[in-house]
Design a protein around this motif. Structure first.
Motif, PDB file in Angstrom:
ATOM      1  N   ARG A  39       0.603  -1.149  -0.061  1.00 59.91           N
ATOM      2  CA  ARG A  39      -0.120   0.130   0.046  1.00 59.91           C
ATOM      3  C   ARG A  39       0.682   1.248  -0.066  1.00 59.91           C
ATOM      4  O   ARG A  39       0.548   2.449   0.669  1.00 59.91           O
ATOM      5  N   THR A  40       2.205   1.202  -0.470  1.00 52.64           N
ATOM      6  CA  THR A  40       2.962   2.586  -0.619  1.00 52.64           C
ATOM      7  C   THR A  40       3.171   2.536  -1.969  1.00 52.64           C
ATOM      8  O   THR A  40       3.619   1.762  -2.855  1.00 52.64           O
ATOM      9  N   LEU A 100      -1.460   7.879  13.297  1.00 48.02           N
ATOM     10  CA  LEU A 100      -3.008   7.175  13.188  1.00 48.02           C
ATOM     11  C   LEU A 100      -2.952   5.889  14.404  1.00 48.02           C
ATOM     12  O   LEU A 100      -4.234   5.687  14.639  1.00 48.02           O
ATOM     13  N   PHE A 118      -2.470  -0.464  12.897  1.00 44.27           N
ATOM     14  CA  PHE A 118      -3.342  -0.969  12.238  1.00 44.27           C
ATOM     15  C   PHE A 118      -2.662  -2.416  11.734  1.00 44.27           C
ATOM     16  O   PHE A 118      -1.428  -2.225  11.454  1.00 44.27           O
ATOM     17  N   PRO A 148      -1.775  -4.779   6.139  1.00 47.42           N
ATOM     18  CA  PRO A 148      -2.528  -5.263   5.076  1.00 47.42           C
ATOM     19  C   PRO A 148      -1.786  -6.241   4.007  1.00 47.42           C
ATOM     20  O   PRO A 148      -2.288  -7.032   3.291  1.00 47.42           O
ATOM     21  N   LEU A 194       0.413   3.099  11.723  1.00 43.00           N
ATOM     22  CA  LEU A 194       0.410   3.993  10.549  1.00 43.00           C
ATOM     23  C   LEU A 194       0.609   5.428  10.837  1.00 43.00           C
ATOM     24  O   LEU A 194      -0.169   6.051  11.573  1.00 43.00           O
ATOM     25  N   ARG A 253       0.317   9.416   8.826  1.00 42.70           N
ATOM     26  CA  ARG A 253       0.038  10.168   7.741  1.00 42.70           C
ATOM     27  C   ARG A 253       1.400  11.223   7.322  1.00 42.70           C
ATOM     28  O   ARG A 253       1.606  11.769   8.371  1.00 42.70           O
ATOM     29  N   GLU A 293      -0.977   7.762   3.641  1.00 41.69           N
ATOM     30  CA  GLU A 293      -0.785   7.053   4.863  1.00 41.69           C
ATOM     31  C   GLU A 293       0.338   5.815   4.384  1.00 41.69           C
ATOM     32  O   GLU A 293       0.162   5.268   3.646  1.00 41.69           O
ATOM     33  N   TYR A 335       2.744   2.782   6.261  1.00 41.85           N
ATOM     34  CA  TYR A 335       2.860   2.109   7.739  1.00 41.85           C
ATOM     35  C   TYR A 335       4.437   2.025   8.099  1.00 41.85           C
ATOM     36  O   TYR A 335       5.346   2.488   7.190  1.00 41.85           O
TER      37      TYR A 335
END
Lengths: 213, 110, 92
Positions: free
Chosen positions: C21-22, C37, C40, C43, C57, C59, C81, C83
């Motif tokens: 997710r980067t 954040l 989490f 993922p 996580l 921002r 966002e 990680y």
């Protein structure tokens, strides 16, 4: 076909025709959907009523929900502070069932404009605003909103002054975003109900401004 | 194949044309796919990340040639098969049964 | 150790093949922690239904002129966002 009442409506609630694949020749993927749904029911995973309830719950979510949140923030400074501190709790406080969504509200001001995109897929605050518009999911929007956001905004009719800072938010992970647009000038005498009518879907994604702004 | 260092779905910053503004409202079969994806996650069979992983692995041609909910139902199926909710044999037999009922989506509802 | 708001961070340049997710356009770029954040589940594990580890996580805010040298408005910003395991702790 007790669950098919939608098929008999020729126009959707917005007045647009449903996509024609409702009536065309049965496709492979439609066949797969029917098969998966029936298999899940036969195996006791789901009931038809649960599936219909989920459809109804999504249908009940619309930009009007977000507009109510925005109008409340415009008229209630303490609510606005709570919204900016924790968007999820503020939306729930207004009675909106947003599920497990983590909502972050970002505020437009005289000198700041915010724009929301998801470049990796098409994450959207769907549990508040309903399903996203098609353009939000396109290659064109996903690719360009982080590369040339001001040019994208001009295509939406928003010409951002050079002295306004644009903050683009790429929803890469667990957060979902809503823009809190700036309250239009000359609306001091409007109540929250009237103000909510000024708040468009696009103004909450950042590709538009409220009516009258 | 897809460039492993810059996969097709990771499109932020890529060159592209004007944003197409035309839209459509969702057909009932699309809404059902959406509902099954949400409920399948609530049942614990997969996560939204698994949904995305299968969508990404379907490749760029699927993105270009299939509609959004066609891709979603394919990814839903991939995840449910992996979770063991049903077998490919069961899916194949059920799809044949459904097809035999009629020629349109409305006609094949049980 | 959780990084504080305002910390300067560089995003790792790695490209493992799988669900990540980067985004590519941020890898190797430097930004500033805008907010933390919290934890989490990762993922990169959730996507494969293997036991998932909570990761912090963040921002992270980047300047457009840093990401894109020819940006129309270099002072504009991009928030994403990220990680913790995508932040290069050894970066200067």
């Amino acid at each position: 076909m007790p669950h098919d009442h939608h098929d008999h409506d020729h126009l959707s609630p917005s007045g647009h025709p449903y996509r024609k694949d409702n009536d065309g020749a049965l496709s492979y993927w439609q066949t797969m959907e029917v098969a998966i749904r029936e298999l899940m029911v036969e195996k006791g995973e789901l009931t038809p009523a649960q599936i219909q309830a989920q459809i109804d719950a999504m249908d009940a979510r619309s930009p009007a929900n977000g507009a109510a949140v925005v109008a409340r923030a415009w008229t209630d400074p303490e609510f606005k502070a709570r919204l900016l501190a924790n968007g999820s709790d503020a939306a729930r406080e207004m009675g909106f069932d947003i599920g497990p969504m983590h909502l972050v509200a970002v505020e437009n001001t005289e000198d700041t404009h915010n724009l929301i995109v998801c470049t990796l897929c098409s994450c959207y605050p769907r549990n508040l605003l309903g399903l996203p518009p098609d353009w939000y999911k396109t290659r064109e929007y996903r690719s360009r909103a982080v590369r040339e956001p001001r040019a994208v905004l001009r295509e939406f009719g928003v010409d951002l002054p050079a002295d306004v800072t644009l903050r683009v938010h790429d929803s890469t992970a667990d957060m979902r975003y809503i823009v809190l647009p700036a309250r239009p000038a000359g609306t001091e005498n409007l109540d929250a109900t009237a103000l909510a009518k000024l708040v468009t879907r696009d103004s909450m994604i950042g590709t538009g401004l409220p009516k009258g702004a | 194949m897809d460039d492993p260092e810059h996969r097709w779905h990771d499109m932020g910053g890529d060159a592209a044309g004007p944003v197409p503004m035309d839209g459509h409202d969702f057909a009932i079969w699309e809404k059902r796919v959406d509902a099954l994806v949400i409920l399948g996650q609530q049942r614990g069979h997969f996560t939204v990340d698994g949904l995305r992983r299968a969508l990404e692995d379907m490749g760029e041609a699927a993105f270009n040639e299939m509609t959004y909910y066609e891709r979603w139902v394919a990814s839903l199926n991939q995840n449910l098969i992996e979770a063991g909710v049903y077998s490919l044999e069961e899916l194949g037999a059920k799809m044949e049964e459904v097809k035999a009922r009629g020629d349109t989506y409305g006609a094949v509802q049980s | 150790m959780t990084l504080p708001v305002g910390a300067s961070v560089r995003i790792k340049t790695m490209s493992p093949l799988g669900h990540i997710r980067t985004p590519k356009y941020l890898r190797g770029k430097t930004g500033v922690v805008e907010r933390v954040l919290g934890p989490f589940n990762n993922p990169e594990q959730l996507a494969y239904m293997v036991p998932a580890t909570p990761r912090t996580l963040y921002r992270v805010r980047f300047e457009m002129g840093h990401i894109w040298p020819d940006a129309e408005a270099p002072q504009d910003t991009l928030d994403a966002e990220i990680y913790e395991h995508w932040i290069d702790q050894d970066a200067p």
